[in-house]
Structures are given as structure tokens and as C-alpha cells.
Write an enzyme that holds these catalytic residues in place. Sequence first.
Site, PDB file in Angstrom:
ATOM      1  N   GLU A  46      -5.172   4.585  -0.862  1.00  0.00           N
ATOM      2  CA  GLU A  46      -4.130   3.624  -0.511  1.00  0.00           C
ATOM      3  C   GLU A  46      -3.584   3.894   0.893  1.00  0.00           C
ATOM      4  O   GLU A  46      -3.223   2.971   1.613  1.00  0.00           O
ATOM      5  CB  GLU A  46      -2.984   3.662  -1.528  1.00  0.00           C
ATOM      6  CG  GLU A  46      -3.384   3.391  -2.971  1.00  0.00           C
ATOM      7  CD  GLU A  46      -3.928   1.993  -3.223  1.00  0.00           C
ATOM      8  OE1 GLU A  46      -3.964   1.182  -2.269  1.00  0.00           O
ATOM      9  OE2 GLU A  46      -4.322   1.701  -4.360  1.00  0.00           O
ATOM     10  N   GLU A  63      -8.661  -3.453  -4.730  1.00  0.00           N
ATOM     11  CA  GLU A  63      -7.631  -3.556  -5.772  1.00  0.00           C
ATOM     12  C   GLU A  63      -8.295  -3.800  -7.125  1.00  0.00           C
ATOM     13  O   GLU A  63      -7.882  -3.244  -8.147  1.00  0.00           O
ATOM     14  CB  GLU A  63      -6.660  -4.711  -5.473  1.00  0.00           C
ATOM     15  CG  GLU A  63      -6.012  -4.689  -4.092  1.00  0.00           C
ATOM     16  CD  GLU A  63      -5.134  -3.477  -3.871  1.00  0.00           C
ATOM     17  OE1 GLU A  63      -4.697  -2.867  -4.855  1.00  0.00           O
ATOM     18  OE2 GLU A  63      -4.892  -3.139  -2.693  1.00  0.00           O
ATOM     19  N   HIS A  94      -5.793   2.261   3.231  1.00  0.00           N
ATOM     20  CA  HIS A  94      -5.525   0.819   3.293  1.00  0.00           C
ATOM     21  C   HIS A  94      -4.283   0.543   4.132  1.00  0.00           C
ATOM     22  O   HIS A  94      -4.223  -0.437   4.877  1.00  0.00           O
ATOM     23  CB  HIS A  94      -5.318   0.262   1.883  1.00  0.00           C
ATOM     24  CG  HIS A  94      -6.535   0.382   1.007  1.00  0.00           C
ATOM     25  ND1 HIS A  94      -6.503   0.108  -0.339  1.00  0.00           N
ATOM     26  CD2 HIS A  94      -7.808   0.733   1.297  1.00  0.00           C
ATOM     27  CE1 HIS A  94      -7.710   0.292  -0.850  1.00  0.00           C
ATOM     28  NE2 HIS A  94      -8.518   0.681   0.121  1.00  0.00           N
ATOM     29  N   GLU A 111      -1.960  -2.840  -9.296  1.00  0.00           N
ATOM     30  CA  GLU A 111      -3.211  -3.253  -8.653  1.00  0.00           C
ATOM     31  C   GLU A 111      -3.400  -4.762  -8.758  1.00  0.00           C
ATOM     32  O   GLU A 111      -3.845  -5.411  -7.806  1.00  0.00           O
ATOM     33  CB  GLU A 111      -4.403  -2.521  -9.278  1.00  0.00           C
ATOM     34  CG  GLU A 111      -4.411  -1.011  -9.053  1.00  0.00           C
ATOM     35  CD  GLU A 111      -4.604  -0.629  -7.589  1.00  0.00           C
ATOM     36  OE1 GLU A 111      -5.147  -1.440  -6.815  1.00  0.00           O
ATOM     37  OE2 GLU A 111      -4.195   0.493  -7.225  1.00  0.00           O
ATOM     38  N   GLU A 127       0.817  -1.211   0.000  1.00  0.00           N
ATOM     39  CA  GLU A 127       0.000   0.000   0.000  1.00  0.00           C
ATOM     40  C   GLU A 127       0.851   1.262   0.000  1.00  0.00           C
ATOM     41  O   GLU A 127       0.483   2.262  -0.618  1.00  0.00           O
ATOM     42  CB  GLU A 127      -0.943  -0.001   1.209  1.00  0.00           C
ATOM     43  CG  GLU A 127      -1.872  -1.215   1.271  1.00  0.00           C
ATOM     44  CD  GLU A 127      -2.927  -1.234   0.160  1.00  0.00           C
ATOM     45  OE1 GLU A 127      -2.994  -0.263  -0.613  1.00  0.00           O
ATOM     46  OE2 GLU A 127      -3.660  -2.235   0.071  1.00  0.00           O
ATOM     47  N   HIS A 149      -9.876  -0.563  -8.303  1.00  0.00           N
ATOM     48  CA  HIS A 149      -8.847   0.395  -8.742  1.00  0.00           C
ATOM     49  C   HIS A 149      -8.288   0.001 -10.112  1.00  0.00           C
ATOM     50  O   HIS A 149      -8.049   0.852 -10.962  1.00  0.00           O
ATOM     51  CB  HIS A 149      -7.702   0.449  -7.726  1.00  0.00           C
ATOM     52  CG  HIS A 149      -8.093   1.110  -6.445  1.00  0.00           C
ATOM     53  ND1 HIS A 149      -7.284   1.113  -5.332  1.00  0.00           N
ATOM     54  CD2 HIS A 149      -9.204   1.782  -6.094  1.00  0.00           C
ATOM     55  CE1 HIS A 149      -7.887   1.765  -4.355  1.00  0.00           C
ATOM     56  NE2 HIS A 149      -9.051   2.185  -4.790  1.00  0.00           N
TER      57      HIS A 149
END
Lengths: 74, 189
Positions: free
Chosen positions: B64, B165, B67, B135, B35, B168
Site C-alpha cells: 500500500e 485492490e 501505491h 479493499e 492508500e 488484495h
Amino acid sequence: MFTQFKYWEPYISPFDPCPPMRIKSYSTPPQLYIPFQPKGLPQFKPMEALYRGTLWPALFSPYPDPKKRGDQDE
Amino acid sequence: MWYYEKKLQYPVRVSQCNPMLAKFLIEQYGGADGELAAALRYLNQRYTIPDKVAGLLNDIGTEEFAHLEMIATMVYKLTKDATPEQMKEAGLGAHYADHDKALFFHNAAGAPFTATYFQAKGDPIADIYEDIAAEEKARATYQWLINMSDDPDINDGLKFLREREVVHSLRFREAAEILKEERDKKVFF
């Protein structure tokens, strides 16, 4: 028909220290638009292929930006 | 600048005392496809990418960091009450020797974080394609972590992150299409 270069206009601040480059460009070469290379694509003659840097017209991409170099034969 | 909301993006719960899991989770904290690498990559690339997709990099880069906090919370909860003996048994002896219980940006094998984990090529197509790859690699890493974890609460959080992910990746694929789109092309409805 696709284009080999895309152009965009970045934000220009009134307080930028250097004279602005109003238009920026980036390369979008042909392979981006060909998911699978089809069989039997037309080919350049050998001498022309050497001159162009590729055997296939469909994969030809002009060296950097022809507008900046003043090329005529894109 | 950023505003901070003092809560996690998705709740982190841990149901089993299993410090060894922390050793694996740290891959997503300071690993090549973790991340931190993702956040720094996107927030750095956004300056020189065409303005049409800069906002996307800004939003995803920010997420991110959310995360990163979730992973940090998982690692912290898994290790905070471990004795030095338990740390040793969990394979965290080397980590304990260097950092006690402190988190540190390294991968699961202990290699410290480095900026060479990501690139900023300046070519918008190359940069966005790297982001898509990043990703997918992070999604795979989450899958490997889920495969190794038998803690249902941790897995719940990991599955949320795995799904993000995927989303994204899809957003970056759309950005690639936007960058490839013809200017002044006629749009038919």
C-alpha cells in the site's frame, strides 16, 4: 461441526517482560458458517431461548470462552 | 524494517495538463479508503492477528505504501507546473492557499486525514472483514476516479491499482477462511 473458538500459539521471546500467555483464543461464532439462514430452523422453547440469548440453537454462541468460565453446557 | 527500492511499483505517466484531476486523486492519498489508511491499518493490525495471517498483512501493508507513492507521483506531476491561476481554476485555490504545491493528506473535499478512518478491533475476524471492506471501497474509489478521468496514461496506472485492490480483497478473503478453518481438521486430497 464447527468450533466456536479457535486457539493459536503466538511466538514467545526469551526476553518477554511479562509471563507469557502461551495460547490465545478468538471467537468464530456460528453466523460465520451460515451464508443464508435456512427456513424452518429448529427453535428453543421460549424460556430456554431467553436463557440462551437466541431463538435458534444453530445461532447459539457461548458467552465469552466457556473454557475460561468453566461452563459445562456449551 | 524496510529496504527501499528507488522506483515505482508501476510506471506513472501523465499525458494531459489537467490539475483538476489531482484534486480528485488526492482522495486515494489522504481519504478514508485511501492508500495511507490502508497501509497504516494493515501494518498496525498485524501485531495482534494470529501468526498464520500476520505475514499477509505485512506484505499488503507494505505494498500500500508503494501505491501511495504512485498516487503522490500522479498528483505531483499534475500540479507541479500549474500557475496559481490554473490551481484556482482547477478548484485547488484553497489547497494552494494552505500548501502551495505541497501534497497533503486530505480527501478530495479537503478534510484532513484522521486515524479514525480505520479500526483495530483485536478480534481477528472483525479486523480481516474490515480489511476486505476497505479493499472493495478502494476498488470502487478507483472506478469513480477512472470514470472522471480522460487521461489514458493516468487511467493505465489507475487500472493497475484497481486490479491490486481486487487481488488484495481475494487474499484477505482467503485469510478469513484460514481463520475460520478447524484446527486439527482432517484434510482430504
